[in-house]
Design an enzyme around this catalytic site. Structure first.
Site, short mmCIF file in Angstrom:
data_model
loop_
_atom_site.label_atom_id
_atom_site.label_comp_id
_atom_site.label_asym_id
_atom_site.label_seq_id
_atom_site.Cartn_x
_atom_site.Cartn_y
_atom_site.Cartn_z
N ARG A 36 0.82 -1.21 0.00
CA ARG A 36 0.00 0.00 0.00
C ARG A 36 0.85 1.26 0.00
NH1 ARG A 36 -4.89 -2.04 3.90
NH2 ARG A 36 -6.14 -2.88 2.21
N LYS A 198 -20.59 -15.92 2.28
CA LYS A 198 -22.00 -15.59 2.47
C LYS A 198 -22.67 -14.92 1.27
CE LYS A 198 -22.54 -13.66 6.66
NZ LYS A 198 -21.96 -12.61 7.52
N GLY A 350 -10.43 -8.51 -0.46
CA GLY A 350 -9.19 -8.83 0.25
C GLY A 350 -8.75 -10.26 0.05
N GLY A 373 -13.68 -3.64 0.60
CA GLY A 373 -15.04 -3.13 0.78
C GLY A 373 -15.39 -2.05 -0.22
P1 ADP Z 1 -13.27 -11.27 -0.53
O1 ADP Z 1 -12.46 -10.88 0.68
O2 ADP Z 1 -12.41 -11.60 -1.72
O3 ADP Z 1 -14.34 -10.26 -0.85
P2 ADP Z 1 -15.05 -12.89 1.03
O4 ADP Z 1 -14.52 -12.23 2.26
O5 ADP Z 1 -16.41 -12.55 0.59
O6 ADP Z 1 -14.03 -12.63 -0.20
O7 ADP Z 1 -14.99 -14.47 1.17
C1 ADP Z 1 -13.81 -15.13 1.48
C2 ADP Z 1 -13.99 -16.15 2.54
O8 ADP Z 1 -14.96 -17.11 2.16
C3 ADP Z 1 -12.71 -16.89 2.78
O9 ADP Z 1 -12.35 -16.76 4.14
C4 ADP Z 1 -13.06 -18.33 2.45
O10 ADP Z 1 -12.45 -19.27 3.30
C5 ADP Z 1 -14.55 -18.35 2.66
N1 ADP Z 1 -15.15 -19.49 1.98
C6 ADP Z 1 -15.22 -19.71 0.65
N2 ADP Z 1 -15.80 -20.90 0.40
C7 ADP Z 1 -16.07 -21.47 1.60
C8 ADP Z 1 -16.67 -22.70 2.02
N3 ADP Z 1 -17.08 -23.60 1.12
N4 ADP Z 1 -16.82 -22.90 3.34
C9 ADP Z 1 -16.41 -21.99 4.23
N5 ADP Z 1 -15.84 -20.83 3.92
C10 ADP Z 1 -15.67 -20.56 2.61
MG MG Z 2 -12.92 -11.01 2.76
#
Ligand code: ADP
Ligand code: MG
Length: 392
Positions: A36, A198, A350, A373
């Site tokens: 960063r 989620k 992230g 975010g």
């Molecule tokens: P980003 O940070 O790229 O926006 P998110 O924070 O929305 O992504 O999601 C990432 C998280 O989702 C990771 O910690 C990953 O382990 C979790 N995840 C993805 N698939 C599964 C799964 N099948 N079961 C539990 N956790 C999951």
């Molecule tokens: Mg995340």
């Protein structure tokens, strides 16, 4: 709306306040990842090339509203000195008489890094007096902190009302340019890859992109809610039972607006995170099993679909990739995108960026957003307060 660029302003000899995103990991007084800081160098060096007096400010971590040694900007200052190959001063606060004096004594071409903005709870409260104090330090306000652009804080929004000249730095401009391109004029076919834990985190993105996207590729645990909504058995996998209706509605709306939604056809499951992973033979997951990753058939299906894309937006890992046993699906999807030629590929989030970086494939993407975010809210079509304030 176009945002004003730093290049349109006369910075010569002026006190230029640059809101940067120096929210970096620090351990035992040493910066552990300086990405960063390096991302802000173009803007800082540009201001220095104009002989500006450069005042830098950022938040770091989540202090409770007063000084905390572990969130001090001191280590950041040390790293910045090395990167700029130049001596800089680090203030022991971001407002107050001491800081005013330091600014008053600055010479052209000097750099002053202020102490953590969040040592004052007024920063996040967007307190007007605090914003005025910050504004009084400068003649020109530059925001280069895309990562906090979705927050209306004193340094990202409030103070800009009290400075006449304001503009975006190069990092901010680059982020907006790439995300705008994907959101407003994506070359078709446009495929959005979603994943993560989620559905509830991603509903607004799906809704906003529904009319623009040709195909949604959905992996990660969020896929299980969609699959369960269609009547499949998901065992003990992470499902948001209170979102089954929303998932059904999204599937219906997609059908109506002609957007294709691709969901997993098989999975990598286990009894728990520490047990041996096995591939399922179908979409269903047995009662005592938990889905942690997409299976081989799904990887093939998703990778094939990606081959026809001209534009890709990628947010959310396809599985629990932090655990090497369940990282394969995510990594294969990252590689599938990285291998494509002549495609605009933008990644945000992230965890998604962590997955891409761990494969050292950043260079194969058109743009990797520095804001988790913020990039998500941008794609949700929301107005980001830190960007809105810079509009011409
Ligand atoms: P980003 O940070 O790229 O926006 P998110 O924070 O929305 O992504 O999601 C990432 C998280 O989702 C990771 O910690 C990953 O382990 C979790 N995840 C993805 N698939 C599964 C799964 N099948 N079961 C539990 N956790 C999951
Ligand atoms: Mg995340």
């Amino acid at each position: 709306m176009k945002i004003r660029s730093i290049e349109t302003l006369d910075l010569r000899g002026k006190r230029v306040f640059i809101r940067v995103d120096f929210n970096v990991p620090v351990k035992d007084g040493v910066v552990k990842n300086d990405k960063r800081i390096r991302s802000a160098l173009d803007t800082i060096n540009y201001a220095l090339s104009k002989n500006a007096k450069v005042i830098l400010a950022s938040h770091l971590g989540r202090p409770k509203g007063g000084f905390e040694q572990k969130y001090s900007m001191m280590p950041v200052g040390e790293r910045l000195k090395e990167l700029l190959k130049k001596d800089i001063k680090v203030a022991d606060d971001c407002i107050g008489d001491g800081v005013k004096k330091l600014v008053a004594d600055m010479k052209e071409g000097e750099v002053l890094l202020l102490e953590n903005l969040r040592f004052h709870k007024e920063e996040e409260a967007n307190d007007e007096n605090f914003a005025k104090e910050l504004a009084s330090l400068c003649d020109v306000y530059i925001n280069d902190a895309f990562g906090t652009a979705h927050r209306a804080h004193a340094s990202t929004e409030g103070m800009a009302h009290f400075v006449k000249e304001k503009a975006a730095g190069f990092l901010m401009l680059k982020e907006v340019e790439h995300l705008d391109r994907v959101l407003l004029s994506p070359e078709k076919p446009f495929i959005t890859i979603l994943g993560g834990a989620k559905v509830s985190d991603k509903i607004s993105v799906i809704t906003n992109l529904m009319k623009k996207v040709d195909t949604f590729i959905i992996g990660g645990a969020m896929a299980y809610t969609f699959l369960k909504a269609q009547g499949y058995k998901m065992g003990k996998s992470l499902v948001e039972d209170d979102r089954l209706d929303v998932a059904k509605e999204i599937l219906d709306n997609a059908r109506k607006s002609g957007a294709e939604i691709l969901l997993p056809e098989d999975h990598i499951v286990a009894k728990d995170e520490n047990s041996e992973p096995v591939a399922t033979s179908s979409v269903n997951i047995e009662d005592d099993m938990i889905g942690y990753d997409i299976g081989p058939k799904t990887i093939r299906k998703f990778s094939d679909a990606l081959k026809k894309a001209k534009t890709i937006f990628f947010n959310g890992p396809s599985g629990l990739f932090e655990n090497p046993k369940f990282a394969n699906g995510t990594f294969e999807i990252v590689k599938a995108v990285a291998e494509l030629k002549g495609v605009v590929s933008v990644a945000g989030g992230g965890d998604t960026v962590t997955a891409i970086e761990s494969l050292k494939l950043e260079g194969k993407f058109t743009h990797i957003s520095t804001g988790g975010g913020a990039s998500l809210e941008f794609m949700e079509g929301k107005e980001l307060p830190g960007i809105k304030i810079l509009e011409e």
